[in-house]
Motif scaffolding. Structure first.
Motif, PDB file in Angstrom:
ATOM      1  N   ILE A  94       3.254  -9.961  17.280  1.00 42.64           N
ATOM      2  CA  ILE A  94       4.326  -9.022  16.615  1.00 42.64           C
ATOM      3  C   ILE A  94       4.281  -9.427  15.056  1.00 42.64           C
ATOM      4  O   ILE A  94       4.525  -8.330  14.503  1.00 42.64           O
ATOM      5  CB  ILE A  94       5.285  -9.380  17.349  1.00 42.64           C
ATOM      6  CG1 ILE A  94       5.272  -8.668  18.987  1.00 42.64           C
ATOM      7  CG2 ILE A  94       6.932  -8.537  16.722  1.00 42.64           C
ATOM      8  CD1 ILE A  94       6.602  -9.382  19.764  1.00 42.64           C
ATOM      9  N   GLY A  95       4.467 -10.397  14.596  1.00 42.02           N
ATOM     10  CA  GLY A  95       4.508 -10.945  13.290  1.00 42.02           C
ATOM     11  C   GLY A  95       3.476 -10.128  12.410  1.00 42.02           C
ATOM     12  O   GLY A  95       3.644  -9.787  11.556  1.00 42.02           O
ATOM     13  N   SER A  96       2.346 -10.480  13.109  1.00 47.04           N
ATOM     14  CA  SER A  96       1.131  -9.623  12.534  1.00 47.04           C
ATOM     15  C   SER A  96       1.176  -8.170  12.079  1.00 47.04           C
ATOM     16  O   SER A  96       0.796  -7.728  11.015  1.00 47.04           O
ATOM     17  CB  SER A  96      -0.145  -9.894  13.187  1.00 47.04           C
ATOM     18  OG  SER A  96      -1.307  -9.197  12.581  1.00 47.04           O
ATOM     19  N   PHE A  97       1.804  -7.458  13.089  1.00 47.53           N
ATOM     20  CA  PHE A  97       2.072  -5.991  13.091  1.00 47.53           C
ATOM     21  C   PHE A  97       3.245  -5.691  12.203  1.00 47.53           C
ATOM     22  O   PHE A  97       3.077  -4.819  11.183  1.00 47.53           O
ATOM     23  CB  PHE A  97       2.875  -5.426  14.306  1.00 47.53           C
ATOM     24  CG  PHE A  97       1.497  -4.902  15.483  1.00 47.53           C
ATOM     25  CD1 PHE A  97       0.624  -3.821  15.168  1.00 47.53           C
ATOM     26  CD2 PHE A  97       0.791  -5.929  16.165  1.00 47.53           C
ATOM     27  CE1 PHE A  97      -0.313  -3.627  15.839  1.00 47.53           C
ATOM     28  CE2 PHE A  97      -0.085  -5.627  17.159  1.00 47.53           C
ATOM     29  CZ  PHE A  97      -0.823  -4.263  16.981  1.00 47.53           C
ATOM     30  N   LEU A  98       4.177  -6.635  11.964  1.00 46.10           N
ATOM     31  CA  LEU A  98       5.332  -6.438  10.890  1.00 46.10           C
ATOM     32  C   LEU A  98       4.715  -6.630   9.383  1.00 46.10           C
ATOM     33  O   LEU A  98       5.234  -5.995   8.778  1.00 46.10           O
ATOM     34  CB  LEU A  98       6.407  -7.474  11.095  1.00 46.10           C
ATOM     35  CG  LEU A  98       7.354  -7.111  12.812  1.00 46.10           C
ATOM     36  CD1 LEU A  98       8.385  -8.099  12.899  1.00 46.10           C
ATOM     37  CD2 LEU A  98       7.867  -5.803  12.516  1.00 46.10           C
ATOM     38  N   TRP A  99       4.092  -7.795   9.434  1.00 43.69           N
ATOM     39  CA  TRP A  99       3.256  -8.105   8.171  1.00 43.69           C
ATOM     40  C   TRP A  99       2.649  -6.572   7.575  1.00 43.69           C
ATOM     41  O   TRP A  99       2.521  -6.248   6.495  1.00 43.69           O
ATOM     42  CB  TRP A  99       2.253  -9.195   8.403  1.00 43.69           C
ATOM     43  CG  TRP A  99       1.754  -9.607   7.214  1.00 43.69           C
ATOM     44  CD1 TRP A  99       1.905  -9.250   5.880  1.00 43.69           C
ATOM     45  CD2 TRP A  99       0.604 -10.347   6.892  1.00 43.69           C
ATOM     46  NE1 TRP A  99       1.219  -9.995   4.915  1.00 43.69           N
ATOM     47  CE2 TRP A  99       0.308 -10.580   5.508  1.00 43.69           C
ATOM     48  CE3 TRP A  99      -0.054 -11.268   8.132  1.00 43.69           C
ATOM     49  CZ2 TRP A  99      -0.738 -11.571   5.229  1.00 43.69           C
ATOM     50  CZ3 TRP A  99      -1.162 -12.059   7.543  1.00 43.69           C
ATOM     51  CH2 TRP A  99      -1.388 -12.406   6.094  1.00 43.69           C
ATOM     52  N   GLY A 100       1.784  -6.272   8.487  1.00 44.29           N
ATOM     53  CA  GLY A 100       1.050  -4.884   8.433  1.00 44.29           C
ATOM     54  C   GLY A 100       2.027  -3.780   7.590  1.00 44.29           C
ATOM     55  O   GLY A 100       1.970  -3.209   6.782  1.00 44.29           O
ATOM     56  N   TRP A 101       3.420  -3.600   8.164  1.00 50.64           N
ATOM     57  CA  TRP A 101       4.275  -2.461   7.927  1.00 50.64           C
ATOM     58  C   TRP A 101       4.981  -3.076   6.743  1.00 50.64           C
ATOM     59  O   TRP A 101       5.178  -2.136   5.665  1.00 50.64           O
ATOM     60  CB  TRP A 101       5.120  -2.526   9.082  1.00 50.64           C
ATOM     61  CG  TRP A 101       4.589  -1.576  10.235  1.00 50.64           C
ATOM     62  CD1 TRP A 101       3.984  -1.875  11.312  1.00 50.64           C
ATOM     63  CD2 TRP A 101       4.730  -0.094  10.214  1.00 50.64           C
ATOM     64  NE1 TRP A 101       3.495  -0.723  11.900  1.00 50.64           N
ATOM     65  CE2 TRP A 101       4.171   0.118  11.398  1.00 50.64           C
ATOM     66  CE3 TRP A 101       5.491   0.896   9.342  1.00 50.64           C
ATOM     67  CZ2 TRP A 101       4.001   1.513  11.696  1.00 50.64           C
ATOM     68  CZ3 TRP A 101       5.197   2.274   9.770  1.00 50.64           C
ATOM     69  CH2 TRP A 101       4.560   2.261  10.760  1.00 50.64           C
ATOM     70  N   VAL A 102       5.210  -4.302   6.278  1.00 52.83           N
ATOM     71  CA  VAL A 102       5.774  -4.564   5.219  1.00 52.83           C
ATOM     72  C   VAL A 102       4.865  -4.562   4.200  1.00 52.83           C
ATOM     73  O   VAL A 102       5.262  -4.083   2.886  1.00 52.83           O
ATOM     74  CB  VAL A 102       6.307  -6.179   5.088  1.00 52.83           C
ATOM     75  CG1 VAL A 102       6.669  -6.644   3.779  1.00 52.83           C
ATOM     76  CG2 VAL A 102       7.618  -6.201   6.073  1.00 52.83           C
ATOM     77  N   ASP A 103       3.576  -4.780   4.176  1.00 49.33           N
ATOM     78  CA  ASP A 103       2.433  -4.649   3.350  1.00 49.33           C
ATOM     79  C   ASP A 103       2.768  -3.044   2.832  1.00 49.33           C
ATOM     80  O   ASP A 103       2.127  -2.963   1.762  1.00 49.33           O
ATOM     81  CB  ASP A 103       1.023  -4.658   4.145  1.00 49.33           C
ATOM     82  CG  ASP A 103       0.430  -5.593   3.075  1.00 49.33           C
ATOM     83  OD1 ASP A 103       0.831  -6.289   2.260  1.00 49.33           O
ATOM     84  OD2 ASP A 103      -0.918  -5.668   3.374  1.00 49.33           O
TER      85      ASP A 103
END
Length: 131
Positions: A94-103
């Motif tokens: 989930i953190g990885s997906f959020l990181w992609g969105w923040v990016d």
């Protein structure tokens, strides 16, 4: 010296060379956004912008937890420690997906910086040939 000052020192012939070289070397925002749209969770847009370290971390934080979740779900009884590990890997994913969105908030700026730096390199190379 910023790019605008450097551009003012170029002749028309040098500007033509700059334009031709720039078209070959510049990164496209459309391509970056296309990669982000389809593959942001594995860092494809980071690989495109030559940010290989972050891209590798994004890939690892998507791939490793996905494999671990599959293996835990298929091959273990979900009790105690294995249950904890399942939720641990799910939270990393989930953190990885959020990181992609923040990016996404920084993608345009990153492309512009890369293109400005590439233009600066080309101008210095053109000026270096002249000397």
């Amino acid at each position: 010296m910023d790019n605008l000052k450097l551009l003012r020192t170029l002749t028309l012939e040098e500007l033509g060379i700059l334009e031709a070289e720039s078209q070959k070397k510049m990164k496209s925002k459309d391509v970056a956004w296309g990669l982000w749209t389809g593959l942001h969770f594995i860092g494809a847009h980071r690989f495109y912008t030559n940010n290989h370290l972050y891209a590798s971390f994004m890939l690892a934080t998507s791939l490793i937890p996905s494999i671990a979740i599959f293996l835990l779900a298929v091959y273990t009884e979900l009790e105690g420690f294995s249950y904890f590990m399942l939720w641990f890997f799910i939270s990393i994913l989930i953190g990885s997906f959020l990181w992609g969105w923040v990016d996404a908030f920084f993608l345009n700026k990153r492309i512009e910086e890369i293109n400005l730096e590439q233009e600066r390199i080309i101008i210095h190379r053109i000026k270096g040939m002249e000397s």
